[in-house]
Design a protein around this motif. Sequence first.
Motif, PDB file in Angstrom:
ATOM      1  N   SER A 137      -0.369   4.438  -2.713  1.00  0.00           N
ATOM      2  CA  SER A 137       0.337   4.943  -1.526  1.00  0.00           C
ATOM      3  C   SER A 137       1.304   3.852  -1.063  1.00  0.00           C
ATOM      4  O   SER A 137       1.084   3.175  -0.051  1.00  0.00           O
ATOM      5  CB  SER A 137      -0.677   5.281  -0.425  1.00  0.00           C
ATOM      6  OG  SER A 137      -1.544   6.299  -0.833  1.00  0.00           O
ATOM      7  N   ILE A 138       2.383   3.697  -1.819  1.00  0.00           N
ATOM      8  CA  ILE A 138       3.263   2.546  -1.631  1.00  0.00           C
ATOM      9  C   ILE A 138       3.974   2.578  -0.277  1.00  0.00           C
ATOM     10  O   ILE A 138       4.108   1.550   0.388  1.00  0.00           O
ATOM     11  CB  ILE A 138       4.289   2.463  -2.779  1.00  0.00           C
ATOM     12  CG1 ILE A 138       3.558   2.321  -4.122  1.00  0.00           C
ATOM     13  CG2 ILE A 138       5.231   1.289  -2.564  1.00  0.00           C
ATOM     14  CD1 ILE A 138       2.618   1.116  -4.208  1.00  0.00           C
ATOM     15  N   ALA A 139       4.414   3.760   0.160  1.00  0.00           N
ATOM     16  CA  ALA A 139       5.115   3.842   1.453  1.00  0.00           C
ATOM     17  C   ALA A 139       4.194   3.395   2.587  1.00  0.00           C
ATOM     18  O   ALA A 139       4.599   2.661   3.493  1.00  0.00           O
ATOM     19  CB  ALA A 139       5.608   5.265   1.688  1.00  0.00           C
ATOM     20  N   LYS A 140       2.941   3.829   2.536  1.00  0.00           N
ATOM     21  CA  LYS A 140       1.981   3.427   3.565  1.00  0.00           C
ATOM     22  C   LYS A 140       1.678   1.930   3.460  1.00  0.00           C
ATOM     23  O   LYS A 140       1.500   1.250   4.477  1.00  0.00           O
ATOM     24  CB  LYS A 140       0.687   4.236   3.425  1.00  0.00           C
ATOM     25  CG  LYS A 140       0.825   5.698   3.806  1.00  0.00           C
ATOM     26  CD  LYS A 140      -0.511   6.420   3.703  1.00  0.00           C
ATOM     27  CE  LYS A 140      -0.398   7.866   4.148  1.00  0.00           C
ATOM     28  NZ  LYS A 140      -1.695   8.577   4.034  1.00  0.00           N
ATOM     29  N   ALA A 141       1.611   1.432   2.235  1.00  0.00           N
ATOM     30  CA  ALA A 141       1.347   0.001   2.040  1.00  0.00           C
ATOM     31  C   ALA A 141       2.468  -0.833   2.648  1.00  0.00           C
ATOM     32  O   ALA A 141       2.218  -1.879   3.267  1.00  0.00           O
ATOM     33  CB  ALA A 141       1.190  -0.307   0.553  1.00  0.00           C
ATOM     34  N   ILE A 142       3.700  -0.366   2.479  1.00  0.00           N
ATOM     35  CA  ILE A 142       4.848  -1.082   3.041  1.00  0.00           C
ATOM     36  C   ILE A 142       4.763  -1.121   4.565  1.00  0.00           C
ATOM     37  O   ILE A 142       4.959  -2.166   5.190  1.00  0.00           O
ATOM     38  CB  ILE A 142       6.170  -0.437   2.571  1.00  0.00           C
ATOM     39  CG1 ILE A 142       6.400  -0.742   1.085  1.00  0.00           C
ATOM     40  CG2 ILE A 142       7.343  -0.927   3.400  1.00  0.00           C
ATOM     41  CD1 ILE A 142       7.564  -0.014   0.481  1.00  0.00           C
ATOM     42  N   ASP A 143       4.459   0.036   5.177  1.00  0.00           N
ATOM     43  CA  ASP A 143       4.318   0.075   6.635  1.00  0.00           C
ATOM     44  C   ASP A 143       3.211  -0.864   7.110  1.00  0.00           C
ATOM     45  O   ASP A 143       3.350  -1.560   8.119  1.00  0.00           O
ATOM     46  CB  ASP A 143       4.001   1.503   7.098  1.00  0.00           C
ATOM     47  CG  ASP A 143       5.238   2.389   7.133  1.00  0.00           C
ATOM     48  OD1 ASP A 143       6.347   1.837   7.087  1.00  0.00           O
ATOM     49  OD2 ASP A 143       5.090   3.618   7.192  1.00  0.00           O
ATOM     50  N   SER A 144       2.108  -0.874   6.380  1.00  0.00           N
ATOM     51  CA  SER A 144       0.964  -1.717   6.758  1.00  0.00           C
ATOM     52  C   SER A 144       1.310  -3.201   6.616  1.00  0.00           C
ATOM     53  O   SER A 144       0.946  -4.024   7.460  1.00  0.00           O
ATOM     54  CB  SER A 144      -0.247  -1.365   5.887  1.00  0.00           C
ATOM     55  OG  SER A 144      -1.388  -2.093   6.276  1.00  0.00           O
ATOM     56  N   TYR A 145       2.047  -3.531   5.570  1.00  0.00           N
ATOM     57  CA  TYR A 145       2.441  -4.927   5.347  1.00  0.00           C
ATOM     58  C   TYR A 145       3.400  -5.400   6.434  1.00  0.00           C
ATOM     59  O   TYR A 145       3.351  -6.552   6.891  1.00  0.00           O
ATOM     60  CB  TYR A 145       3.072  -5.061   3.964  1.00  0.00           C
ATOM     61  CG  TYR A 145       3.143  -6.477   3.426  1.00  0.00           C
ATOM     62  CD1 TYR A 145       2.206  -7.441   3.787  1.00  0.00           C
ATOM     63  CD2 TYR A 145       4.141  -6.856   2.534  1.00  0.00           C
ATOM     64  CE1 TYR A 145       2.264  -8.735   3.285  1.00  0.00           C
ATOM     65  CE2 TYR A 145       4.206  -8.132   2.025  1.00  0.00           C
ATOM     66  CZ  TYR A 145       3.270  -9.069   2.401  1.00  0.00           C
ATOM     67  OH  TYR A 145       3.329 -10.348   1.896  1.00  0.00           O
ATOM     68  N   LYS A 146       4.263  -4.485   6.876  1.00  0.00           N
ATOM     69  CA  LYS A 146       5.165  -4.830   7.983  1.00  0.00           C
ATOM     70  C   LYS A 146       4.363  -5.185   9.235  1.00  0.00           C
ATOM     71  O   LYS A 146       4.716  -6.109   9.969  1.00  0.00           O
ATOM     72  CB  LYS A 146       6.086  -3.654   8.300  1.00  0.00           C
ATOM     73  CG  LYS A 146       7.176  -3.379   7.282  1.00  0.00           C
ATOM     74  CD  LYS A 146       7.938  -2.143   7.730  1.00  0.00           C
ATOM     75  CE  LYS A 146       8.913  -1.694   6.677  1.00  0.00           C
ATOM     76  NZ  LYS A 146       9.545  -0.408   7.040  1.00  0.00           N
ATOM     77  N   SER A 147       3.281  -4.418   9.475  1.00  0.00           N
ATOM     78  CA  SER A 147       2.434  -4.693  10.643  1.00  0.00           C
ATOM     79  C   SER A 147       1.830  -6.085  10.555  1.00  0.00           C
ATOM     80  O   SER A 147       1.727  -6.796  11.555  1.00  0.00           O
ATOM     81  CB  SER A 147       1.324  -3.645  10.747  1.00  0.00           C
ATOM     82  OG  SER A 147       1.871  -2.359  10.938  1.00  0.00           O
ATOM     83  N   LEU A 148       1.443  -6.487   9.356  1.00  0.00           N
ATOM     84  CA  LEU A 148       0.909  -7.839   9.155  1.00  0.00           C
ATOM     85  C   LEU A 148       1.944  -8.889   9.515  1.00  0.00           C
ATOM     86  O   LEU A 148       1.648  -9.884  10.186  1.00  0.00           O
ATOM     87  CB  LEU A 148       0.500  -8.036   7.691  1.00  0.00           C
ATOM     88  CG  LEU A 148      -0.842  -7.484   7.218  1.00  0.00           C
ATOM     89  CD1 LEU A 148      -0.965  -7.690   5.718  1.00  0.00           C
ATOM     90  CD2 LEU A 148      -1.987  -8.181   7.929  1.00  0.00           C
ATOM     91  N   LEU A 149       3.165  -8.660   9.059  1.00  0.00           N
ATOM     92  CA  LEU A 149       4.212  -9.664   9.258  1.00  0.00           C
ATOM     93  C   LEU A 149       4.713  -9.710  10.695  1.00  0.00           C
ATOM     94  O   LEU A 149       5.312 -10.696  11.114  1.00  0.00           O
ATOM     95  CB  LEU A 149       5.362  -9.401   8.291  1.00  0.00           C
ATOM     96  CG  LEU A 149       4.982  -9.533   6.812  1.00  0.00           C
ATOM     97  CD1 LEU A 149       6.164  -9.200   5.912  1.00  0.00           C
ATOM     98  CD2 LEU A 149       4.468 -10.924   6.495  1.00  0.00           C
ATOM     99  N   LYS A 150       4.475  -8.645  11.440  1.00  0.00           N
ATOM    100  CA  LYS A 150       4.775  -8.711  12.871  1.00  0.00           C
ATOM    101  C   LYS A 150       3.801  -9.657  13.569  1.00  0.00           C
ATOM    102  O   LYS A 150       4.163 -10.371  14.502  1.00  0.00           O
ATOM    103  CB  LYS A 150       4.674  -7.318  13.497  1.00  0.00           C
ATOM    104  CG  LYS A 150       5.850  -6.408  13.181  1.00  0.00           C
ATOM    105  CD  LYS A 150       5.648  -5.058  13.865  1.00  0.00           C
ATOM    106  CE  LYS A 150       6.790  -4.110  13.539  1.00  0.00           C
ATOM    107  NZ  LYS A 150       6.565  -2.783  14.149  1.00  0.00           N
ATOM    108  N   ILE A 151       2.551  -9.662  13.095  1.00  0.00           N
ATOM    109  CA  ILE A 151       1.534 -10.552  13.662  1.00  0.00           C
ATOM    110  C   ILE A 151       1.797 -11.986  13.243  1.00  0.00           C
ATOM    111  O   ILE A 151       1.734 -12.912  14.053  1.00  0.00           O
ATOM    112  CB  ILE A 151       0.118 -10.110  13.203  1.00  0.00           C
ATOM    113  CG1 ILE A 151      -0.177  -8.681  13.696  1.00  0.00           C
ATOM    114  CG2 ILE A 151      -0.949 -11.073  13.738  1.00  0.00           C
ATOM    115  CD1 ILE A 151      -1.411  -8.064  13.060  1.00  0.00           C
TER     116      ILE A 151
END
Length: 452
Positions: free
Chosen positions: A103-117
Amino acid sequence: MSDDMISGLLEALAFSPDNVPLRLHLADALYNFGRFSEAKEHSYIALRHQPKNTKAKEFLAKTCFALNSFSECIIILEELERLEQLSFNAQLLLTKAYVKENSIAKAIDSYKSLLKIDPKYRDSELDKVLRTSTPSKPKSAYDDQDDGIYGFDEDEDDDDDLFEFMEKPDINFSDVGGMDEIKRQIDLKIIKPLQHQDLYSAYGKKVGGGILLYGPPGCGKTFIAKATAGEIDSNFLSIGLNDILDMWIGNSERALHDVFEFARRNTPCVIFIDEIDALGANRSDLKGSAGRNVINQFLSELDGVSSSNEGILVVGATNAPWHLDPAFRRPGRFDRIIFVPPPDAEAREHIFNLKLNNKPTQDIDIKALAKKTEEFSGADIEAVIDIAVEAKLEDAFMDGVPKPLVTKDLLNALKKHNATTKEWFKSAKNFALFANESGLYDDILAYLKIKK
Protein backbone atom coordinates in the motif's frame (compact mmCIF):
# COMPACT_ATOMS: atom_id res chain seq x y z
CA MET A 1 19.20 -18.16 31.10
CA SER A 2 16.18 -17.20 28.96
CA ASP A 3 14.12 -20.13 30.19
CA ASP A 4 14.91 -19.26 33.81
CA MET A 5 13.86 -15.64 33.29
CA ILE A 6 10.63 -16.56 31.54
CA SER A 7 9.85 -19.27 34.11
CA GLY A 8 10.32 -16.71 36.89
CA LEU A 9 7.98 -14.26 35.18
CA LEU A 10 5.37 -16.95 34.59
CA GLU A 11 5.57 -17.97 38.24
CA ALA A 12 5.12 -14.39 39.40
CA LEU A 13 2.20 -13.97 37.00
CA ALA A 14 0.51 -17.05 38.44
CA PHE A 15 0.22 -15.21 41.77
CA SER A 16 -0.93 -11.98 40.08
CA PRO A 17 -2.73 -12.83 36.79
CA ASP A 18 -4.34 -9.37 36.56
CA ASN A 19 -1.01 -7.54 36.69
CA VAL A 20 -0.90 -5.98 33.22
CA PRO A 21 2.58 -4.38 33.46
CA LEU A 22 4.01 -7.74 34.59
CA ARG A 23 2.27 -9.55 31.72
CA LEU A 24 3.58 -7.07 29.19
CA HIS A 25 7.06 -7.48 30.68
CA LEU A 26 6.72 -11.24 30.09
CA ALA A 27 5.44 -10.62 26.55
CA ASP A 28 8.44 -8.38 25.86
CA ALA A 29 10.82 -11.06 27.16
CA LEU A 30 9.18 -13.71 24.99
CA TYR A 31 9.42 -11.38 21.98
CA ASN A 32 13.12 -10.74 22.57
CA PHE A 33 13.76 -14.48 22.60
CA GLY A 34 11.92 -14.95 19.30
CA ARG A 35 8.82 -16.55 20.81
CA PHE A 36 6.45 -14.25 18.91
CA SER A 37 3.27 -16.34 19.08
CA GLU A 38 3.48 -16.60 22.87
CA ALA A 39 4.23 -12.89 23.14
CA LYS A 40 1.15 -12.17 21.02
CA GLU A 41 -1.06 -14.33 23.26
CA HIS A 42 0.04 -12.51 26.42
CA SER A 43 -0.52 -9.11 24.84
CA TYR A 44 -4.07 -10.24 23.96
CA ILE A 45 -4.64 -11.22 27.59
CA ALA A 46 -3.32 -7.84 28.76
CA LEU A 47 -5.81 -6.11 26.46
CA ARG A 48 -8.68 -8.16 27.81
CA HIS A 49 -7.83 -6.75 31.24
CA GLN A 50 -7.24 -3.20 29.95
CA PRO A 51 -8.90 -2.72 26.50
CA LYS A 52 -7.70 0.90 26.23
CA ASN A 53 -4.06 0.21 27.09
CA THR A 54 -2.16 1.91 24.23
CA LYS A 55 1.14 0.23 25.10
CA ALA A 56 -0.50 -3.21 24.92
CA LYS A 57 -2.07 -2.39 21.54
CA GLU A 58 1.23 -1.20 20.10
CA PHE A 59 2.99 -4.30 21.41
CA LEU A 60 0.29 -6.53 19.89
CA ALA A 61 0.81 -4.81 16.52
CA LYS A 62 4.56 -5.37 16.89
CA THR A 63 4.06 -9.13 17.40
CA CYS A 64 1.66 -9.28 14.43
CA PHE A 65 4.31 -7.67 12.24
CA ALA A 66 6.92 -10.18 13.46
CA LEU A 67 4.52 -13.00 12.56
CA ASN A 68 3.95 -11.50 9.06
CA SER A 69 0.31 -10.70 9.93
CA PHE A 70 0.66 -7.28 8.32
CA SER A 71 -3.02 -6.58 7.73
CA GLU A 72 -3.80 -7.30 11.41
CA CYS A 73 -0.94 -5.01 12.41
CA ILE A 74 -2.35 -2.23 10.19
CA ILE A 75 -5.88 -2.54 11.61
CA ILE A 76 -4.60 -2.16 15.19
CA LEU A 77 -2.37 0.81 14.42
CA GLU A 78 -4.90 2.61 12.21
CA GLU A 79 -7.33 2.53 15.13
CA LEU A 80 -4.68 4.17 17.34
CA GLU A 81 -4.03 6.68 14.58
CA ARG A 82 -7.72 7.62 14.44
CA LEU A 83 -7.61 8.18 18.20
CA GLU A 84 -4.40 10.24 17.79
CA GLN A 85 -2.58 7.87 20.17
CA LEU A 86 0.13 6.69 17.81
CA SER A 87 3.70 7.02 19.06
CA PHE A 88 6.63 7.71 16.74
CA ASN A 89 7.76 4.06 16.81
CA ALA A 90 4.22 2.84 16.16
CA GLN A 91 3.92 5.25 13.20
CA LEU A 92 7.17 3.83 11.85
CA LEU A 93 5.82 0.29 12.25
CA LEU A 94 2.61 1.28 10.45
CA THR A 95 4.65 2.70 7.56
CA LYS A 96 6.63 -0.53 7.24
CA ALA A 97 3.44 -2.62 7.42
CA TYR A 98 1.94 -0.57 4.56
CA VAL A 99 5.06 -1.26 2.50
CA LYS A 100 4.80 -4.99 3.24
CA GLU A 101 1.17 -4.92 2.06
CA ASN A 102 2.25 -2.92 -1.03
CA SER A 103 0.00 0.00 0.00
CA ILE A 104 2.57 2.49 -1.23
CA ALA A 105 0.33 5.59 -1.24
CA LYS A 106 -0.61 4.98 2.40
CA ALA A 107 3.03 4.28 3.27
CA ILE A 108 4.02 7.63 1.77
CA ASP A 109 1.38 9.47 3.82
CA SER A 110 2.50 7.65 6.97
CA TYR A 111 6.17 8.44 6.31
CA LYS A 112 5.30 12.10 5.88
CA SER A 113 3.69 12.02 9.34
CA LEU A 114 6.95 10.67 10.76
CA LEU A 115 8.96 13.43 9.16
CA LYS A 116 6.64 16.09 10.52
CA ILE A 117 7.53 14.82 14.00
CA ASP A 118 11.24 14.51 13.26
CA PRO A 119 12.33 16.21 9.99
CA LYS A 120 15.85 14.80 10.34
CA TYR A 121 14.73 11.18 10.64
CA ARG A 122 15.89 8.86 7.84
CA ASP A 123 15.25 5.18 7.17
CA SER A 124 17.33 3.88 4.27
CA GLU A 125 14.98 0.97 3.49
CA LEU A 126 11.90 3.18 3.44
CA ASP A 127 13.71 5.84 1.42
CA LYS A 128 14.62 3.23 -1.18
CA VAL A 129 10.98 2.18 -1.61
CA LEU A 130 9.12 5.46 -1.10
CA ARG A 131 11.28 8.26 -2.42
CA THR A 132 10.77 9.10 -6.10
CA SER A 133 11.97 11.94 -8.31
CA THR A 134 9.83 14.42 -10.23
CA PRO A 135 10.64 16.85 -13.04
CA SER A 136 10.69 19.64 -10.47
CA LYS A 137 13.55 18.07 -8.49
CA PRO A 138 12.61 18.92 -4.90
CA LYS A 139 15.62 19.95 -2.87
CA SER A 140 14.37 18.84 0.54
CA ALA A 141 11.08 17.82 2.06
CA TYR A 142 11.12 20.25 4.93
CA ASP A 143 13.15 23.25 3.86
CA ASP A 144 11.77 26.44 5.43
CA GLN A 145 9.62 28.26 2.91
CA ASP A 146 7.30 31.19 3.28
CA ASP A 147 4.56 29.83 1.01
CA GLY A 148 4.01 26.70 3.09
CA ILE A 149 4.62 24.32 0.17
CA TYR A 150 7.42 21.89 0.90
CA GLY A 151 10.23 20.88 -1.39
CA PHE A 152 10.27 23.41 -4.23
CA ASP A 153 12.74 25.94 -5.40
CA GLU A 154 10.64 28.71 -6.92
CA ASP A 155 13.58 30.04 -8.94
CA GLU A 156 14.29 26.74 -10.66
CA ASP A 157 13.32 26.49 -14.31
CA ASP A 158 11.74 23.11 -14.94
CA ASP A 159 11.47 23.37 -18.73
CA ASP A 160 14.86 21.73 -19.29
CA ASP A 161 13.67 18.68 -17.37
CA LEU A 162 10.40 18.45 -19.26
CA PHE A 163 12.09 18.86 -22.63
CA GLU A 164 13.66 15.45 -21.97
CA PHE A 165 10.15 13.96 -22.09
CA MET A 166 8.94 15.76 -25.22
CA GLU A 167 9.38 14.50 -28.75
CA LYS A 168 7.99 15.05 -32.22
CA PRO A 169 6.82 11.58 -33.35
CA ASP A 170 7.89 10.44 -36.81
CA ILE A 171 5.07 7.87 -37.03
CA ASN A 172 1.40 8.27 -37.92
CA PHE A 173 -1.62 6.07 -38.62
CA SER A 174 -0.01 4.61 -41.72
CA ASP A 175 2.45 2.90 -39.38
CA VAL A 176 -0.37 1.29 -37.38
CA GLY A 177 -1.31 -1.98 -39.07
CA GLY A 178 -5.03 -2.82 -38.97
CA MET A 179 -7.08 -1.42 -36.05
CA ASP A 180 -9.14 0.56 -38.57
CA GLU A 181 -12.12 1.12 -36.24
CA ILE A 182 -9.89 2.63 -33.53
CA LYS A 183 -8.20 4.90 -36.06
CA ARG A 184 -11.61 5.93 -37.41
CA GLN A 185 -12.86 6.87 -33.93
CA ILE A 186 -9.74 8.88 -33.13
CA ASP A 187 -9.87 10.61 -36.52
CA LEU A 188 -13.52 11.57 -36.00
CA LYS A 189 -13.29 12.60 -32.35
CA ILE A 190 -9.79 14.07 -32.16
CA ILE A 191 -7.99 14.69 -35.44
CA LYS A 192 -10.80 16.31 -37.44
CA PRO A 193 -11.48 18.94 -34.74
CA LEU A 194 -7.78 19.82 -34.60
CA GLN A 195 -7.55 20.03 -38.39
CA HIS A 196 -10.67 22.21 -38.68
CA GLN A 197 -10.33 24.51 -35.69
CA ASP A 198 -12.06 27.44 -37.42
CA LEU A 199 -15.23 25.43 -37.97
CA TYR A 200 -15.28 24.36 -34.35
CA SER A 201 -14.62 27.90 -33.14
CA ALA A 202 -17.57 29.13 -35.20
CA TYR A 203 -19.82 26.89 -33.11
CA GLY A 204 -18.13 27.91 -29.87
CA LYS A 205 -16.54 24.51 -29.34
CA LYS A 206 -13.06 24.15 -27.88
CA VAL A 207 -10.41 22.08 -29.61
CA GLY A 208 -8.58 19.56 -27.47
CA GLY A 209 -9.79 17.67 -24.43
CA GLY A 210 -9.08 14.15 -23.35
CA ILE A 211 -9.46 10.58 -24.56
CA LEU A 212 -9.05 7.43 -22.57
CA LEU A 213 -7.62 4.33 -24.23
CA TYR A 214 -8.38 1.14 -22.34
CA GLY A 215 -7.89 -2.54 -22.94
CA PRO A 216 -5.60 -5.48 -22.16
CA PRO A 217 -1.91 -4.76 -21.50
CA GLY A 218 0.53 -4.93 -24.39
CA CYS A 219 -1.98 -4.11 -27.13
CA GLY A 220 -0.42 -0.89 -28.40
CA LYS A 221 -2.14 1.93 -26.50
CA THR A 222 1.12 3.90 -26.24
CA PHE A 223 1.89 3.36 -29.94
CA ILE A 224 -1.58 4.56 -30.95
CA ALA A 225 -1.23 7.69 -28.80
CA LYS A 226 2.13 8.47 -30.37
CA ALA A 227 0.75 7.85 -33.87
CA THR A 228 -2.13 10.24 -33.09
CA ALA A 229 0.40 12.95 -32.21
CA GLY A 230 2.25 12.24 -35.46
CA GLU A 231 -0.97 12.38 -37.45
CA ILE A 232 -1.64 15.97 -36.32
CA ASP A 233 2.05 16.99 -36.39
CA SER A 234 1.94 17.67 -32.66
CA ASN A 235 4.46 17.62 -29.85
CA PHE A 236 4.23 14.47 -27.74
CA LEU A 237 4.84 14.57 -23.99
CA SER A 238 4.93 11.11 -22.42
CA ILE A 239 4.71 11.23 -18.63
CA GLY A 240 4.97 8.30 -16.24
CA LEU A 241 3.68 8.09 -12.69
CA ASN A 242 7.20 8.38 -11.26
CA ASP A 243 7.53 11.71 -13.02
CA ILE A 244 4.47 13.04 -11.18
CA LEU A 245 4.03 11.32 -7.85
CA ASP A 246 6.29 12.46 -5.05
CA MET A 247 6.16 11.72 -1.35
CA TRP A 248 6.48 15.34 -0.21
CA ILE A 249 3.44 17.46 0.50
CA GLY A 250 2.47 19.58 -2.50
CA ASN A 251 5.14 18.28 -4.87
CA SER A 252 2.90 15.97 -6.89
CA GLU A 253 0.35 18.72 -7.47
CA ARG A 254 3.09 21.15 -8.51
CA ALA A 255 4.70 18.61 -10.85
CA LEU A 256 1.34 17.96 -12.51
CA HIS A 257 0.75 21.70 -12.92
CA ASP A 258 4.23 22.10 -14.43
CA VAL A 259 3.49 19.42 -17.04
CA PHE A 260 0.28 21.15 -18.17
CA GLU A 261 1.89 24.61 -18.18
CA PHE A 262 4.77 23.28 -20.29
CA ALA A 263 2.28 21.73 -22.75
CA ARG A 264 0.34 25.03 -22.93
CA ARG A 265 3.57 26.77 -23.97
CA ASN A 266 4.22 24.16 -26.67
CA THR A 267 0.87 23.67 -28.40
CA PRO A 268 -0.29 21.71 -30.25
CA CYS A 269 0.71 19.09 -27.73
CA VAL A 270 -0.42 15.60 -26.81
CA ILE A 271 0.13 14.70 -23.15
CA PHE A 272 0.23 10.95 -22.78
CA ILE A 273 -0.17 9.46 -19.29
CA ASP A 274 0.16 5.71 -18.97
CA GLU A 275 -1.49 3.77 -16.11
CA ILE A 276 -3.68 6.77 -15.50
CA ASP A 277 -5.95 4.79 -13.16
CA ALA A 278 -3.14 4.88 -10.57
CA LEU A 279 -2.95 8.68 -10.84
CA GLY A 280 -6.71 9.18 -11.00
CA ALA A 281 -7.90 6.45 -8.64
CA ASN A 282 -11.42 6.63 -7.29
CA ARG A 283 -11.34 9.14 -4.41
CA SER A 284 -13.76 7.03 -2.37
CA ASP A 285 -11.02 4.36 -2.19
CA LEU A 286 -8.41 6.78 -0.88
CA LYS A 287 -7.91 7.15 2.87
CA GLY A 288 -5.24 9.85 2.90
CA SER A 289 -5.75 13.43 1.75
CA ALA A 290 -2.57 13.45 -0.38
CA GLY A 291 -4.05 11.20 -3.07
CA ARG A 292 -7.26 13.23 -3.18
CA ASN A 293 -5.30 16.46 -3.56
CA VAL A 294 -3.48 15.09 -6.60
CA ILE A 295 -6.75 14.00 -8.21
CA ASN A 296 -8.35 17.39 -7.53
CA GLN A 297 -5.32 19.11 -9.08
CA PHE A 298 -5.57 16.80 -12.10
CA LEU A 299 -9.26 17.62 -12.57
CA SER A 300 -8.49 21.33 -12.26
CA GLU A 301 -5.81 21.10 -14.96
CA LEU A 302 -8.13 19.16 -17.27
CA ASP A 303 -10.81 21.83 -16.84
CA GLY A 304 -8.31 24.60 -17.59
CA VAL A 305 -9.51 26.54 -14.55
CA SER A 306 -6.61 28.98 -14.50
CA SER A 307 -5.33 28.61 -18.09
CA SER A 308 -6.70 27.68 -21.49
CA ASN A 309 -6.20 24.10 -22.72
CA GLU A 310 -6.83 25.06 -26.33
CA GLY A 311 -4.66 22.85 -28.55
CA ILE A 312 -3.86 20.33 -25.80
CA LEU A 313 -4.97 16.73 -26.11
CA VAL A 314 -4.63 14.57 -23.00
CA VAL A 315 -4.47 10.85 -23.74
CA GLY A 316 -4.73 8.46 -20.83
CA ALA A 317 -4.09 4.73 -21.07
CA THR A 318 -5.28 2.17 -18.58
CA ASN A 319 -5.84 -1.55 -18.21
CA ALA A 320 -8.50 -0.92 -15.53
CA PRO A 321 -10.86 1.97 -16.42
CA TRP A 322 -13.28 0.83 -13.69
CA HIS A 323 -10.77 2.04 -11.09
CA LEU A 324 -10.76 5.59 -12.48
CA ASP A 325 -12.61 8.25 -10.50
CA PRO A 326 -16.01 8.88 -12.19
CA ALA A 327 -15.29 12.63 -12.18
CA PHE A 328 -12.71 12.07 -14.93
CA ARG A 329 -15.43 10.91 -17.33
CA ARG A 330 -17.47 14.11 -17.20
CA PRO A 331 -17.85 16.16 -20.42
CA GLY A 332 -14.72 18.14 -21.23
CA ARG A 333 -12.42 15.69 -19.43
CA PHE A 334 -12.04 12.06 -20.54
CA ASP A 335 -15.45 12.02 -22.16
CA ARG A 336 -14.17 10.06 -25.16
CA ILE A 337 -13.35 6.51 -24.18
CA ILE A 338 -11.96 4.06 -26.74
CA PHE A 339 -11.54 0.31 -26.32
CA VAL A 340 -8.22 -1.01 -27.66
CA PRO A 341 -8.66 -4.77 -28.14
CA PRO A 342 -5.94 -7.28 -29.01
CA PRO A 343 -4.64 -6.61 -32.53
CA ASP A 344 -6.71 -7.95 -35.41
CA ALA A 345 -5.28 -10.28 -38.08
CA GLU A 346 -3.93 -7.43 -40.21
CA ALA A 347 -2.32 -5.81 -37.19
CA ARG A 348 -0.78 -9.13 -36.12
CA GLU A 349 0.76 -9.52 -39.58
CA HIS A 350 2.19 -6.03 -39.24
CA ILE A 351 3.62 -6.83 -35.79
CA PHE A 352 5.23 -10.07 -36.98
CA ASN A 353 6.83 -8.26 -39.92
CA LEU A 354 8.05 -5.48 -37.65
CA LYS A 355 9.46 -7.74 -34.94
CA LEU A 356 11.09 -10.19 -37.39
CA ASN A 357 12.78 -7.37 -39.29
CA ASN A 358 16.60 -7.63 -39.15
CA LYS A 359 16.42 -11.21 -37.85
CA PRO A 360 17.61 -14.14 -40.01
CA THR A 361 14.43 -15.66 -41.48
CA GLN A 362 13.48 -17.97 -44.34
CA ASP A 363 10.07 -18.50 -45.96
CA ILE A 364 8.02 -17.23 -43.03
CA ASP A 365 4.27 -17.66 -43.54
CA ILE A 366 3.14 -14.48 -41.83
CA LYS A 367 -0.56 -15.01 -42.64
CA ALA A 368 -0.53 -18.47 -41.03
CA LEU A 369 1.11 -17.10 -37.91
CA ALA A 370 -1.39 -14.24 -37.70
CA LYS A 371 -4.23 -16.72 -37.99
CA LYS A 372 -2.81 -18.84 -35.15
CA THR A 373 -2.35 -15.89 -32.78
CA GLU A 374 -5.90 -14.68 -32.29
CA GLU A 375 -6.26 -12.88 -28.89
CA PHE A 376 -2.47 -12.42 -28.72
CA SER A 377 -1.25 -8.96 -27.78
CA GLY A 378 1.72 -7.31 -29.46
CA ALA A 379 3.75 -8.15 -26.36
CA ASP A 380 2.67 -11.81 -26.66
CA ILE A 381 3.83 -11.94 -30.28
CA GLU A 382 7.18 -10.48 -29.28
CA ALA A 383 7.47 -13.13 -26.54
CA VAL A 384 6.75 -15.91 -29.07
CA ILE A 385 9.50 -14.62 -31.35
CA ASP A 386 11.92 -14.48 -28.41
CA ILE A 387 11.13 -18.11 -27.53
CA ALA A 388 11.79 -19.15 -31.14
CA VAL A 389 15.06 -17.20 -31.23
CA GLU A 390 16.25 -18.77 -27.97
CA ALA A 391 15.59 -22.25 -29.38
CA LYS A 392 17.59 -21.38 -32.52
CA LEU A 393 20.45 -20.06 -30.40
CA GLU A 394 20.62 -23.39 -28.53
CA ASP A 395 20.96 -25.18 -31.87
CA ALA A 396 23.60 -22.67 -33.00
CA PHE A 397 25.66 -23.32 -29.87
CA MET A 398 25.99 -26.97 -30.94
CA ASP A 399 27.75 -26.37 -34.25
CA GLY A 400 28.47 -22.63 -34.16
CA VAL A 401 26.38 -21.97 -37.28
CA PRO A 402 23.44 -19.54 -37.01
CA LYS A 403 20.34 -20.84 -38.80
CA PRO A 404 17.40 -18.72 -40.02
CA LEU A 405 14.01 -18.80 -38.35
CA VAL A 406 11.34 -20.68 -40.29
CA THR A 407 7.58 -20.90 -39.80
CA LYS A 408 7.84 -24.19 -37.91
CA ASP A 409 10.10 -22.56 -35.29
CA LEU A 410 7.48 -19.93 -34.54
CA LEU A 411 4.62 -22.45 -34.52
CA ASN A 412 6.55 -24.53 -31.97
CA ALA A 413 7.13 -21.40 -29.88
CA LEU A 414 3.38 -20.71 -29.96
CA LYS A 415 2.79 -23.99 -28.09
CA LYS A 416 4.86 -22.63 -25.18
CA HIS A 417 3.10 -19.29 -24.79
CA ASN A 418 -0.57 -18.56 -24.10
CA ALA A 419 -2.31 -15.26 -24.83
CA THR A 420 -1.98 -13.08 -21.72
CA THR A 421 -5.09 -11.11 -22.70
CA LYS A 422 -7.38 -13.98 -21.61
CA GLU A 423 -6.82 -13.22 -17.94
CA TRP A 424 -7.71 -9.57 -18.51
CA PHE A 425 -10.93 -10.48 -20.30
CA LYS A 426 -12.01 -12.73 -17.41
CA SER A 427 -12.02 -9.71 -15.12
CA ALA A 428 -13.27 -7.21 -17.71
CA LYS A 429 -16.25 -9.41 -18.61
CA ASN A 430 -17.56 -9.17 -15.04
CA PHE A 431 -17.46 -5.37 -15.11
CA ALA A 432 -19.06 -5.30 -18.56
CA LEU A 433 -21.90 -7.57 -17.41
CA PHE A 434 -22.56 -6.35 -13.89
CA ALA A 435 -21.20 -2.78 -13.60
CA ASN A 436 -22.11 -1.33 -16.97
CA GLU A 437 -25.34 0.62 -16.51
CA SER A 438 -24.12 3.43 -18.77
CA GLY A 439 -22.99 1.04 -21.51
CA LEU A 440 -19.40 2.19 -21.10
CA TYR A 441 -18.00 -1.32 -21.57
CA ASP A 442 -20.31 -2.54 -24.35
CA ASP A 443 -17.30 -2.80 -26.68
CA ILE A 444 -15.87 -5.54 -24.43
CA LEU A 445 -19.11 -7.54 -24.74
CA ALA A 446 -19.12 -6.97 -28.51
CA TYR A 447 -15.55 -8.26 -28.76
CA LEU A 448 -16.44 -11.33 -26.68
CA LYS A 449 -19.64 -11.80 -28.76
CA ILE A 450 -21.82 -11.62 -25.63
CA LYS A 451 -25.31 -10.16 -25.86
CA LYS A 452 -26.57 -8.06 -22.93
